[in-house]
Design a protein around this motif. Structure first.
Motif, PDB file in Angstrom:
ATOM      1  N   THR A  24      14.909  13.598 -42.584  1.00 50.45           N
ATOM      2  CA  THR A  24      14.865  14.167 -40.847  1.00 50.45           C
ATOM      3  C   THR A  24      14.313  15.636 -40.791  1.00 50.45           C
ATOM      4  O   THR A  24      13.538  16.459 -40.115  1.00 50.45           O
ATOM      5  N   SER A  27      10.821  16.150 -41.660  1.00 46.45           N
ATOM      6  CA  SER A  27      10.001  15.857 -39.837  1.00 46.45           C
ATOM      7  C   SER A  27       9.661  16.650 -39.026  1.00 46.45           C
ATOM      8  O   SER A  27       8.929  17.216 -38.922  1.00 46.45           O
ATOM      9  N   ASP A  28      11.033  17.098 -38.709  1.00 45.61           N
ATOM     10  CA  ASP A  28      11.161  18.153 -38.153  1.00 45.61           C
ATOM     11  C   ASP A  28       9.551  19.344 -38.769  1.00 45.61           C
ATOM     12  O   ASP A  28       9.212  19.672 -38.072  1.00 45.61           O
TER      13      ASP A  28
END
Length: 245
Positions: A24, A27-28
């Protein structure tokens, strides 16, 4: 990586090695890092390329996971080996990550070597994540063919003849997203082949506030003599750039 996103984890992300919350976080990170985004596109086909090839061998020449009684090994086994190598390397050298099996993972039957080495040593520049990525390096080393673009769009192509066809490297400026685009080769008879595809984020490339151009590359089975032009098109059907060969 949970405390700090590492650029060098793009390889682990591409192969699905990262777990939550690392995936996550990365991905950011991709949303604000054009270099990692470009490198991820270049690595995105690795798992597919590894499918169906023969036994995977470690650096010492032994079959990976020997003794399991299985035959040829595919992407899942490669990911498993890379995960073990990654964990061992991080224990041995905090802050330095070598993906692709620090000393290269050799896929003997397929004749493919995955040997992307990324160094984080002080004073050194990580391979593929420095001033230039692989696509940009190839573009700068070649002789670009200038393209004719839609309003505000500019760019060019560097072509390289290969035994299997043509390697094409694209530079693109003046585009804003969100868009999904493809580089398409067009033959003199009008036959079309997709060379590569990508997404343009909202901030765009080569525009005010996001001045860096986009560099992508791909291949087509045709020789340059069999190509009339290349087109950069959106999935909506708009032509952004045309490069005549």
């Amino acid at each position: 990586m949970t405390s700090q996103v590492e650029h060098t984890d793009v390889g682990a992300y591409a192969l699905g090695i990262l777990g939550e919350p690392d995936r996550t976080a990365f991905s950011d990170h991709l949303a604000t890092c054009p270099s990692c985004t470009a490198e991820l596109r270049e690595l995105s086909g690795v798992a597919d390329a590894l499918a169906g090839i023969g036994p995977l061998r470690d650096n010492d020449g032994a079959d990976a996971d020997a003794g399991t009684g299985t035959g040829g090994r595919g992407p899942a086994e490669v990911v498993s080996l890379l995960r073990r190598r990654k964990a061992a390397d991080r224990r041995a050298r905090r802050g330095t990550f070598v993906i692709g099996a620090a000393a290269a993972v050799t896929l003997v039957a397929g004749g493919i070597a995955v040997g992307t080495s990324i160094s984080g040593e002080s004073g050194s520049v990580p391979v593929g994540h420095s001033a230039h990525g692989p696509a940009e390096d190839a573009y700068r080393a070649g002789t670009p063919l200038a393209g004719t673009g839609a309003s505000g769009v500019t760019g060019g192509l560097v072509l390289e003849t290969k035994g299997w066809g043509t390697h094409a490297v694209l530079e693109l400026r003046g585009v804003k997203g969100p868009l999904e685009c493809e580089l398409i080769a067009v033959s003199p008879t009008g036959e079309r082949r997709v060379v590569t595809g990508w997404a343009v984020p909202e901030r765009g490339y080569g525009v005010p506030g996001s001045p860096e151009p986009l560099y992508v590359h791909g291949g087509v089975a045709w020789e340059p003599a069999g190509i009339d032009r290349f087109e950069v098109r959106t999935t909506g059907g708009d032509t952004l750039l045309t490069v005549t060969v």
